[in-house]
Design a protein around this motif. Sequence first.
Motif, PDB file in Angstrom:
ATOM      1  N   MET A 126     -33.363   9.009 -34.985  1.00 48.62           N
ATOM      2  CA  MET A 126     -31.905   8.914 -34.941  1.00 48.62           C
ATOM      3  C   MET A 126     -31.399   8.958 -33.506  1.00 48.62           C
ATOM      4  O   MET A 126     -30.530   8.168 -33.097  1.00 48.62           O
ATOM      5  CB  MET A 126     -31.275  10.050 -35.746  1.00 48.62           C
ATOM      6  N   PHE A 150     -25.848   0.137 -31.155  1.00 39.77           N
ATOM      7  CA  PHE A 150     -25.173   0.967 -32.138  1.00 39.77           C
ATOM      8  C   PHE A 150     -23.962   1.692 -31.576  1.00 39.77           C
ATOM      9  O   PHE A 150     -23.356   2.519 -32.248  1.00 39.77           O
ATOM     10  CB  PHE A 150     -26.164   1.988 -32.715  1.00 39.77           C
ATOM     11  N   LEU A 182     -32.037   5.633 -31.769  1.00 35.57           N
ATOM     12  CA  LEU A 182     -31.139   4.580 -32.227  1.00 35.57           C
ATOM     13  C   LEU A 182     -29.739   4.748 -31.649  1.00 35.57           C
ATOM     14  O   LEU A 182     -29.105   3.782 -31.215  1.00 35.57           O
ATOM     15  CB  LEU A 182     -31.065   4.575 -33.755  1.00 35.57           C
ATOM     16  N   LEU A 183     -29.246   5.972 -31.655  1.00 38.64           N
ATOM     17  CA  LEU A 183     -27.886   6.215 -31.175  1.00 38.64           C
ATOM     18  C   LEU A 183     -27.762   6.025 -29.669  1.00 38.64           C
ATOM     19  O   LEU A 183     -26.663   5.785 -29.159  1.00 38.64           O
ATOM     20  CB  LEU A 183     -27.443   7.626 -31.575  1.00 38.64           C
ATOM     21  N   ALA A 220     -26.789   3.605 -37.873  1.00 46.39           N
ATOM     22  CA  ALA A 220     -28.178   3.919 -37.539  1.00 46.39           C
ATOM     23  C   ALA A 220     -28.969   4.297 -38.791  1.00 46.39           C
ATOM     24  O   ALA A 220     -30.113   3.876 -38.969  1.00 46.39           O
ATOM     25  CB  ALA A 220     -28.226   5.058 -36.523  1.00 46.39           C
ATOM     26  N   GLU A 260     -23.403   6.824 -36.559  1.00 47.57           N
ATOM     27  CA  GLU A 260     -24.593   7.396 -37.183  1.00 47.57           C
ATOM     28  C   GLU A 260     -24.879   6.740 -38.526  1.00 47.57           C
ATOM     29  O   GLU A 260     -26.041   6.579 -38.907  1.00 47.57           O
ATOM     30  CB  GLU A 260     -24.426   8.905 -37.345  1.00 47.57           C
ATOM     31  N   LYS A 306     -29.903   1.265 -40.742  1.00 52.15           N
ATOM     32  CA  LYS A 306     -31.057   0.607 -40.125  1.00 52.15           C
ATOM     33  C   LYS A 306     -32.350   1.296 -40.545  1.00 52.15           C
ATOM     34  O   LYS A 306     -33.325   0.645 -40.951  1.00 52.15           O
ATOM     35  CB  LYS A 306     -30.906   0.650 -38.602  1.00 52.15           C
ATOM     36  N   SER A 314     -37.500   2.252 -33.470  1.00 48.57           N
ATOM     37  CA  SER A 314     -36.824   2.825 -34.633  1.00 48.57           C
ATOM     38  C   SER A 314     -37.625   2.675 -35.916  1.00 48.57           C
ATOM     39  O   SER A 314     -37.471   3.471 -36.838  1.00 48.57           O
ATOM     40  CB  SER A 314     -35.438   2.192 -34.802  1.00 48.57           C
TER      41      SER A 314
END
Length: 583
Positions: A177, A186, A180-181, A342, A339, A345, A370
């Motif tokens: 997470m 994102f 990704l963030l 993400a 979030e 995804k 990811s």
Amino acid sequence: MKIIIDSRSQVERGDPDVVMEGCRVYRNPTEVKMSQIVLPCHANHRKELSVGQLLKWMDCTACLSAERHAACSCVTASMDDIHFEHTIGVGQVVNIIANVNRAFNSSMEVGIEVSCEDLYSDQHWKVCHAFATFVARSTGGNKISLKPLVPRTDKEQLEHSMAAERRRMRLLHVDIMKDLLSNKTFQWSPSEGECEGQNEASVPTEKTRVESVELVLPPHANHQVNTFGGQIMAWMENVATIAASRLCNAHPTLRTIDMFHFRGPSQVGDRLILKAIVNNTFKNSMEVGVCAEAYQGEESRRHINSAFMMFEVLDEDGRPRPLPKILPEPLDGGRRYQEAIARKKIRLDRKYIISCKQTEVPLSVPWDQSNQVYLSYNNVFALKMLAGRKKWTLSSEKNRVRLFTLEENRTLSFRIECEVNVPAARAFLLLSDLCRRPEWDKLYEKCELIVQVNEDDMIYHVLTPSVSEGGKVQDFILLASRRPPCNSGDPFVIALRSVTLPTHPPTEDFNRVEMLCAGFIIYEVSESVSKLSYYNQTNPGVLPYISTDIAGLSSSFFYNFRSCNQYLLENSARPPALSNTEI
């Protein structure tokens, strides 16, 4: 939704291998079954079983299974993602089977299978399956050390082995997470102009906010006088459903729940504050975030649990209908919005890579940070599934090197195995370094390390000779996932599968081919002897290299493994530096 009909034995047993002990059929000693008929008091407005009620039954069955193995009280630590494939109506029967897959130090993974039975038509279908983690507690509330679980059937051995991989994914979820963030893809924050233009078309998230309080009474407690985990999950599902209903002014259907994670205990007398809000909407689905906090008297609130639930709204034909967009509130709303993207995804990666059958997994899955953990899981899982297949046929043998084949679902697989006078740990270290494989494998002309993902996962670019005279050299992009044994009796695993990388696209210089599933499984026979088994699930790009051996026209497999044996012997001097401690 289409109902898949199955036989009673397939649904209730999950197709395990039967082990006969005398005249008795083997049954997993941790297995617990629960059957409940759905009454109107268990149903929602659509006369379907409430998901909250189902979660209670699932948690209770799993807890009884955990306590059967631990021989002491157990508490729910988490429940993994759940996807509901079918709803259950009033009058139908819910069948739940739970058994412990693996015991770690003080925690254990429990597998849960839920199916539905129609008493009038004798039809059965799968509803969902889940994995829950329970922690054993002594009478004083301290953690205890659990006895190891000994798998008996092939299915139990596979789940026992993969439980360690699933635990690995749980522990890495937070890092996925964060990665990704931190990715700019994102990052999203609405400008003032966007907010003004969306006010009329979008639904403010504040409209969907729900807060409810529950007083924990003795009927809500379990046999340990703590708030029953299933009850907390049911309350959370209730407020999440209300939040989803406020967005669409309709009754939504819960499809997926991301992991429930219990961060602390709750007791009788606690006030539980349950909060839910829609974080984001997609084309036909919405994510609702929900959390539970507890307090007594004047004390500050304690975070008990949190989860994320995906809802759909169905039309008259049972198809998901489009949903309105949401307008996030400033600051915290923007974070939740990002979030949710993400998590979607991650959710798609899991479904795309893990949930489908192995024969349906696309070869050319793009690799990135990811989805790495899911590709790695699928890589190891696929190899262990292939190794656990029955009906392998011995095709040829030469000097104790054996070639086996397996034809299944129009797919041809082969296995080559032999024993080598090298310790298993040393053989594992040498064979897991693919850059050295050209030293003994004539089919590997060149192997270059592209990405060092972590200590156990690497991505290589491999060149192999052309299958026809004058043809192009073939190349692969391979993800290699190596796994040392978690405890004694487990094998060493080196799993290989194709992935794609944007930095290494197919070129005119090479004929890009792909590998579905391959790798080594190495067992320790003695301190100085190991058994090597190499597996490969063939496809048109791989089959030409082995077809003459399978047809009995050549023995290249024997010469290749003899070369491998020589390579291992020549490089076995240095002692391995591996630890076989339990995860």
